[in-house]
Each structure stands twice: as structure tokens, then as C-alpha cells.
Design a protein around this motif. Sequence first.
Motif, PDB file in Angstrom:
ATOM      1  N   LEU A 394       0.832  -1.205   0.000  1.00  0.00           N
ATOM      2  CA  LEU A 394       0.000   0.000   0.000  1.00  0.00           C
ATOM      3  C   LEU A 394       0.868   1.258   0.000  1.00  0.00           C
ATOM      4  O   LEU A 394       0.580   2.231  -0.704  1.00  0.00           O
ATOM      5  N   ALA A 395       1.947   1.229   0.791  1.00  0.00           N
ATOM      6  CA  ALA A 395       2.845   2.385   0.837  1.00  0.00           C
ATOM      7  C   ALA A 395       3.546   2.584  -0.501  1.00  0.00           C
ATOM      8  O   ALA A 395       3.707   3.722  -0.967  1.00  0.00           O
ATOM      9  N   SER A 396       3.963   1.492  -1.135  1.00  0.00           N
ATOM     10  CA  SER A 396       4.655   1.604  -2.425  1.00  0.00           C
ATOM     11  C   SER A 396       3.728   2.133  -3.509  1.00  0.00           C
ATOM     12  O   SER A 396       4.179   2.766  -4.466  1.00  0.00           O
ATOM     13  N   GLU A 397       2.429   1.880  -3.358  1.00  0.00           N
ATOM     14  CA  GLU A 397       1.441   2.372  -4.326  1.00  0.00           C
ATOM     15  C   GLU A 397       0.883   3.736  -3.934  1.00  0.00           C
ATOM     16  O   GLU A 397      -0.074   4.217  -4.547  1.00  0.00           O
ATOM     17  N   GLU A 398       1.471   4.331  -2.892  1.00  0.00           N
ATOM     18  CA  GLU A 398       1.058   5.645  -2.383  1.00  0.00           C
ATOM     19  C   GLU A 398      -0.394   5.647  -1.917  1.00  0.00           C
ATOM     20  O   GLU A 398      -1.098   6.655  -1.994  1.00  0.00           O
ATOM     21  N   LYS A 399      -0.823   4.508  -1.386  1.00  0.00           N
ATOM     22  CA  LYS A 399      -2.157   4.386  -0.807  1.00  0.00           C
ATOM     23  C   LYS A 399      -2.108   4.398   0.720  1.00  0.00           C
ATOM     24  O   LYS A 399      -3.142   4.330   1.371  1.00  0.00           O
ATOM     25  N   LEU A 400      -0.900   4.456   1.260  1.00  0.00           N
ATOM     26  CA  LEU A 400      -0.711   4.512   2.709  1.00  0.00           C
ATOM     27  C   LEU A 400       0.401   5.512   2.991  1.00  0.00           C
ATOM     28  O   LEU A 400       1.542   5.309   2.584  1.00  0.00           O
TER      29      LEU A 400
END
Length: 436
Positions: A394-400
Amino acid sequence: MFPSGSSLAFPASLSSILGHAHRDHSEKEVTPVRRKLECCAKFGHSTPMDVTLVTLDRPAGQTSPKKPTRLQQLLRINRVSPVLSDLFMASLPPVQQVWLQKRRGDHTKSIELNTQAPIPALEPGHVLVRVRAVALNPLGVKTMSTIPSFARKFPTMLENDLCGEILNPNDSEFQIGDEVFGMSTFEDCLKKGRGALGQYILVKTENLAHKPKNITADEAAGITLAGLTAYQGLVDQCKITAGQRLFINGGNSTVGRFAIQIAKNLGAYVVTSCSGENALKVKSFGADEIIDYKRVDLPSYLVKNYTSNPFDAIYDVVGNILNFFPRSAPVLNPKGLFLTISIDLPKGLGSKMRFLFLLFNVAVRPTWLGGVNRKWKFVTTKSNKTQLNTLAKLASEEKLRVDVDSTYGFDQAGLFAAFDRMKTNKACGKIVVHVP
């Protein structure tokens, strides 16, 4: 991969590598390494770091995998050999710096810096990590003075959440130099005295994940405990699914911010509370509605405005169960769950006894004796590698997103200031300590 100023020191030449190798390994083990080193030398790679990068399928000067070079094709290897791994370990300093809690009490009276601590020996299922950043958690500050001495090991290395680099992968899925984040568990702190506030620590492989390349070490250090608490509360306990309605009490806390983002990724409709001055910040995490708790009596406001459209779950990140849970039934679906993260016990034995009596009266009393006709639970956070990888994705996809409130040094002044900041309960994001 390794930042400038790293304390890692390698032998100066390839010949010295072979000298170290012959000391600890058989000729049969050393021979293929000698051939690889000779091949490396022909291509101009003359330092152990060059060899390590080549062995990792990473050409010298590059920090991410690329198309194999001619040298790599000749070597036909993609992992560090045991001999090179041992040489890497032999280059470490003999001692390290760690912060230890020696006794129960406030941080100003109970912790000390040990500058002569040994570097831990490898154990099965563990990897050696060079720590770069440690994120503080409220739990760490609270347990310093609340957990009795007989229930924990002293001295104890402080804190849990970390980001760093793999120094010895110990036959795991990781490789030397991989940037990772994760935690030393609370159980390890209590039973083994192992925490995160040291330069070199052992961590179970199941408690680590690869750091996303698009976030900093400070941000990655702040994910694990708060992120898993939010994720497990919503997914494992509340079982939130797309289209459901969720109320989060305390949207500006670190767990609250994670919970908002995770719930939105699950497709839920999120209502949360925070102060008016933080409303825009909390809104940026994806909350659909925000209630300024300073301007209203929150439970009464919810009953007045949400009884006709109740929530499928309430996640109380503040720990306000005594005031909130008794009035939650009108705004919580009959099959919904009231989940609370913690309860701060008052000081003094008499106050604690009165508090526990009130807690029983409010939250435990059966409905046929006038108790609340809704289900409630404490959130319990456990290490889960699959979920940690989900948070990383999620962090890598800028969702977190992880916000860092402030950063501090590893010295006494820096660490004490970090703990003081945590105790104000005013931090807007993670408090991070840099490890030299």
C-alpha cells in the motif's frame, strides 16, 4: 544501498578476503570464491563491496537490480555465498551502542546508554539488521513505568519499530544490503530484553518486510506497530468490507490515520473525530466526514445525527470506553463491534479499583442486568508477515501515507527530548530517533 558515513569497514583488497576465507572455511568452499574474485578483478572490481554488489546481481555503483552484466553472466550467481557473507560479518566492529532500561520508572531515571554492548550472534529464524531509524510508540513510554520488574527482563533494549539494512540474511529471503522495516516484538522485549534502540539487532524474519523505495527510512520505521494495529482491528476483528460504515474515534492519532487510509482502501465510508485545527490534515487521509470533538459532546452528537444510519463498526482509538460505549448502541448496528485500542489506568490503587469496577459495570455487565446490548473487544496486535507486506505494498502504491512529526538524535539529549515529545500527546505523526 549503504549511506555515506556507514561504520562498516571492509578489508582493503581481494587478497585479504581470501586470507579471511581460509581462516574460517575449507579449501573446497574457498576455491569457487577465489575464482569469482579473480573474475571480478579482471573486470576492475577490486573491493569487497564491488564483489557483494556483483554477487547480488547489482553492478558496482547501482543500488537496484539491472539487466545482468557480462561479469554477472560469467559468475552465474545471484545470491551472496556463505563465505562472502561470513567475511561481511567479520568486518563489523566488536561492540555497539544500545539504549537499555535498567529498572522500572520514568525514562529520566531508568534508561542508560551502553557503548560497549556486544553484537548479537545469529540464531535460527533471525537476521542481523543494521538499524538506521527507530519510531517511538506510546506503548513503549507507558510500559516503562507500568510493567512490574517480575514481569519483564532487565536490562531491556528500548522500543520496537525500526528501519535498517540486512547485514546477515542467515539463509532467509533477504540479501545483504536489503533495506527493511519491521519490529522487535513486545514479547521479545519482555522475555528476552530485545528492542530496537541499538545499532545492530537480531530480528525474526517474519517480523520484517522490504522497505518501499518511494518512502524514507523515517517513514518506514513508523509503519509496523501502528499499521498492524489499524489493519488487524479493521480486517481481522471488525471485518470491514466495501460499502460498510465505520466511525473512528481519534482520527488524528497515528493508528487513526492508518485506520482511515486502510478503511478507504477497503471501500468503507469513514466518519472520524479530531480537533478542528487538525481537520484538514485528517481529511487529506481520506475521511468522508469529520466531527470536531472539542465543540460537541461526541456520544450525544452521534446519537442525534447518526441513529437513522448507524455504523457497522466503531473503532475507538482514544480508549474512551467508559464514556463512549454505554451510549453506542443507538449508533452501532446490532451485529456491529465496538473496538477499543487501550485504556489508561489512573494512578493509585484506590483509583484503579474504582476504575475497574466502573469498567465492569459499563462493559462487562450482561444485558439482562442492564448492560449495553452491543459487543465490544480490545484490539490485539500480533506480528503478521503477510499483513506487513500488504502495508508495504500500500505504501509503495502511495495508498498509505506516514507522517513524521519530528526526528531526534541518538544521544541522551535527543532521546530524552523524543520521549518528552511523546508524553505531550500532541505529536502529529511519528516521532523518530536516528541511529548513528
